[in-house]
Design an enzyme around this catalytic site. Structure first.
Site, PDB file in Angstrom:
ATOM      1  N   TYR A 142       3.501   5.979  -2.429  1.00 54.85           N
ATOM      2  CA  TYR A 142       2.731   7.120  -2.309  1.00 54.85           C
ATOM      3  C   TYR A 142       3.707   8.337  -2.293  1.00 54.85           C
ATOM      4  O   TYR A 142       3.303   9.545  -2.812  1.00 54.85           O
ATOM      5  CB  TYR A 142       1.754   7.351  -1.042  1.00 54.85           C
ATOM      6  N   LYS A 188       4.935  -8.484   0.355  1.00 55.30           N
ATOM      7  CA  LYS A 188       5.033  -9.247  -1.128  1.00 55.30           C
ATOM      8  C   LYS A 188       6.342  -9.628  -1.383  1.00 55.30           C
ATOM      9  O   LYS A 188       6.822  -9.470  -2.465  1.00 55.30           O
ATOM     10  CB  LYS A 188       4.091  -8.265  -1.987  1.00 55.30           C
ATOM     11  N   ASP A 220      -1.709 -10.890  -0.646  1.00 55.47           N
ATOM     12  CA  ASP A 220      -2.829 -11.292  -1.005  1.00 55.47           C
ATOM     13  C   ASP A 220      -3.447 -12.195  -0.310  1.00 55.47           C
ATOM     14  O   ASP A 220      -4.811 -12.293  -0.139  1.00 55.47           O
ATOM     15  CB  ASP A 220      -2.562 -11.796  -2.516  1.00 55.47           C
ATOM     16  N   ASP A 244      -3.030   0.779   3.407  1.00 56.04           N
ATOM     17  CA  ASP A 244      -4.309   1.524   3.080  1.00 56.04           C
ATOM     18  C   ASP A 244      -5.408   0.804   2.493  1.00 56.04           C
ATOM     19  O   ASP A 244      -6.790   0.866   3.075  1.00 56.04           O
ATOM     20  CB  ASP A 244      -3.754   2.442   1.730  1.00 56.04           C
ATOM     21  N   ASP A 248      -8.780  -0.260   5.027  1.00 64.07           N
ATOM     22  CA  ASP A 248     -10.192  -0.232   4.802  1.00 64.07           C
ATOM     23  C   ASP A 248     -11.056  -1.578   4.587  1.00 64.07           C
ATOM     24  O   ASP A 248     -12.337  -1.683   5.044  1.00 64.07           O
ATOM     25  CB  ASP A 248     -10.314   0.356   3.388  1.00 64.07           C
TER      26      ASP A 248
END
Ligand code: NAD
Length: 356
Positions: A142, A188, A220, A244, A248
């Site tokens: 970001y 990852k 994943d 992020d 959620d």
């Protein structure tokens, strides 16, 4: 008398309504536990843009920096959606987090037994879930440079330094020491070099916390495990974008966005806010659930100023109102005995939090 200065940023939409209820509860517990809170209000987001033409006025940054803690509602709304990116409320929030150096976002997810049917997952999967996501907040893709939007291609850069990984990992291990002694680091590393450094660095930090078990999980797989068997997690440690998304996903284990608090902390400052947005669709109707903000105020007392007893009072009071069947409209379909307004919910929690 112990005294703390709180910068209050109510923001937009339901922000002012829910923050007022949190202050009501804070006042009740501070009287009970013998400390004093003073509040100073600052504008941010759309409310600040309307007055100053800037979603994050300098005065707000200064006020936040000079306070012992910051209590924040939510910002944003359709009214400001067509503004250029640097004038939008969300940009103000990202800049404030950066200015305060709050690099760790903490999101606890607790499933209340009374609301077990509010989740879309089966009760046996979520009963007893108690996990905390520690997300790196001011680095990663970001913020990474270079970034660009060109005519027929666009790119962003995911970058982490060793120092950035070390400091967030330390927070996760420190918290795990006070919980169930397990950290799951999510990355990852099978594809990304940045994740390889993440993994190696977390391994190094882990050596200082031998009593905490560390496991690594690819993002994943973590996304899948969170809905398959969320009880396996205690502390989930991860970077900005993965955090992020996963936080959620994790929030939906509890069934309502109106229940979950968060803290964004750094070496000096702490910003405490509900995970939800400004909910313009229900603003001003007295139906917003203030519990996420009240629980954020509890985190503020616990993590920022060390008033654990007052925080315990708030947490117990929240459990009690839910147990007794009081619900705001968002949870009216789940074992509700009485539907209450935002204001009534705040008053009930304040009252219960004051009782011995
Ligand atoms: P939202 O979280 O505001 O609302 C999503 C849904 O959940 C809505 O139906 C809303 O009514 C409901 N909801 C949210 N909080 C609730 C509460 N306390 N009680 C009862 N119901 C609640 O997300 P959105 O609608 O996607 O975004 C609205 C605005 O909020 C946008 O401008 C967005 O950019 C902004 N936003 C701000 C933050 C923040 O301030 N940290 C975070 C997310 C979104």
């Amino acid at each position: 008398m112990r005294k703390y200065k709180i910068a209050v940023i109510k923001g937009d939409g339901i922000g002012p309504e829910i923050v007022d209820e949190a202050i009501k509860v804070l006042d009740a517990v501070s009287v009970k536990e013998g400390f004093e809170l003073s509040y100073k209000e600052y504008l941010m987001g759309g409310a600040a843009y309307d007055v100053f033409g800037d979603p994050l006025p300098e005065e707000t940054v200064e006020g936040a920096k000079n306070a012992d803690a910051i209590l924040f509602g939510a910002i944003g709304g359709e009214k400001w959606d067509s503004l250029p990116r640097d004038k939008r409320p969300e940009t103000g929030l990202l800049k404030l987090r950066k200015a305060l150096g709050v690099y760790a976002n903490l999101r606890p997810v607790t499933v209340y037994d009374e609301l077990i049917n509010a989740s879309t997952l089966k009760p046996e999967v979520i009963k007893g879930v108690d996990l905390l996501v520690v997300r790196e907040l001011i680095g990663g893709i970001y913020f990474g440079q270079p970034r660009a939007f060109e005519e027929d291609r666009a790119y962003n850069t995911m970058v982490y330094t060793k120092a950035e990984i070390e400091r967030i990992a330390k927070i996760a291990f420190e918290i795990a020491q006070k919980r169930r002694l397990k950290v799951t680091s999510v990355d990852k590393a099978n594809v990304l070099e940045v994740s390889q450094l993440w993994r190696e660095t977390v391994e190094e930090v882990a050596k200082d916390y031998p009593e905490v078990t560390l496991e690594h999980m690819y993002v994943d797989n973590a996304a899948m495990q969170l809905v398959r068997d969320p009880k396996q997690f205690d502390v989930i440690l991860t970077g900005n974008i993965f955090g992020d998304i996963l936080s959620d996903e994790a929030s939906m284990l509890s069934g309502s966005i109106g229940l979950l608090p968060s803290a964004s902390v750094g070496d000096k400052h702490g910003l405490y806010e509900p995970i939800h947005g400004s909910a313009p669709d229900i603003a001003g109707q007295g139906i917003a659930n203030p519990i996420a903000t009240i629980a954020s105020a509890s985190m503020m007392l616990r993590y920022q100023v060390g008033e654990d007893k007052a925080a315990d009072r708030i947490d117990r009071a929240i459990k009690r109102v839910l147990k007794e069947g009081y619900r705001t409209k968002d949870l009216s379909g789940f074992d509700a005995k009485e539907i209450v307004t935002t204001n009534e919910m705040g008053s009930l929690i304040a009252q219960y939090a004051s009782e011995d």
